[in-house]
Motif scaffolding. Structure first.
Motif, PDB file in Angstrom:
ATOM      1  N   ARG A 176      35.923  37.784  35.858  1.00 31.57           N
ATOM      2  CA  ARG A 176      36.158  37.216  37.190  1.00 31.57           C
ATOM      3  C   ARG A 176      37.173  36.077  37.128  1.00 31.57           C
ATOM      4  N   LEU A 177      37.118  35.281  36.089  1.00 35.19           N
ATOM      5  CA  LEU A 177      38.101  34.209  35.924  1.00 35.19           C
ATOM      6  C   LEU A 177      39.504  34.780  35.765  1.00 35.19           C
ATOM      7  N   TRP A 178      39.613  35.847  34.974  1.00 32.30           N
ATOM      8  CA  TRP A 178      40.912  36.484  34.778  1.00 32.30           C
ATOM      9  C   TRP A 178      41.410  37.072  36.094  1.00 32.30           C
ATOM     10  N   GLN A 179      40.516  37.673  36.867  1.00 33.82           N
ATOM     11  CA  GLN A 179      40.899  38.218  38.173  1.00 33.82           C
ATOM     12  C   GLN A 179      41.360  37.097  39.111  1.00 33.82           C
ATOM     13  N   ALA A 180      40.674  35.977  39.082  1.00 33.46           N
ATOM     14  CA  ALA A 180      41.073  34.833  39.916  1.00 33.46           C
ATOM     15  C   ALA A 180      42.445  34.327  39.491  1.00 33.46           C
TER      16      ALA A 180
END
Length: 164
Positions: free
Chosen positions: A5-9
């Motif tokens: 999710r951090l990478w997607q953000a």
């Protein structure tokens, strides 16, 4: 929040920064430069004559946009993009992936250094300083080459490590 999710953000942030930079570039900077491509966008670099022509047609408003708004976004964007490209390479267990993470870092250094060189060109104005122009041009070329190599490395690592 999971790492995915951090990478997607980060991907969303990078896309938003690019969108903002592109909007400024195409709606503000390019028209103020008589339709000419700004220094940062010339994949294969530029000559002293190219720089002279660009600076001769660039309006004072265009110079201000390039030195302020575009430069601010063009500082944040390469930071986000380099992290976006480096993160998956760093997370892979193989040693080669950890070495390949240097490619996005080279891109980042080249882009930020190019931004400084372009700012010097814009501030110096006409007549252009040939050594500064060629240095900035080389940095533009290194930026795009390392970005291309970073993307290729990421694709290769992904293909070699994905699960069937």
């Amino acid at each position: 929040m999971t790492e995915w999710r951090l990478w997607q953000a980060l991907a969303v942030l990078t896309a938003l920064l690019y969108a903002g930079l592109s909007w400024l570039w195409f709606t503000q900077l390019v028209p103020e430069a008589g339709g000419l491509t700004p220094f940062d966008g010339r994949l294969f670099g530029y000559s002293v004559d190219d720089a002279t022509t660009f600076l001769a047609v660039l309006s004072d408003r265009g110079r201000a946009i390039y030195l302020n708004d575009v430069r601010r976004l063009d500082t944040l964007f390469p930071l986000a993009l380099a992290l976006l490209l480096a993160w998956p390479l760093w997370r892979r267990p193989s040693g080669i992936s950890r070495i390949l993470v240097l490619l996005p870092m080279i891109y980042l250094c080249a882009d930020l250094t190019e931004n400084a060189a372009v700012a010097h060109l814009l501030e110096a104005g006409l007549p252009v300083v040939p050594t500064l122009t060629m240095q900035a041009s080389r940095l533009t070329q290194v930026k795009y080459a390392s970005l291309a190599l970073s993307t290729i490395a990421l694709l290769i690592v992904y293909v070699r490590t994905r699960k069937p």
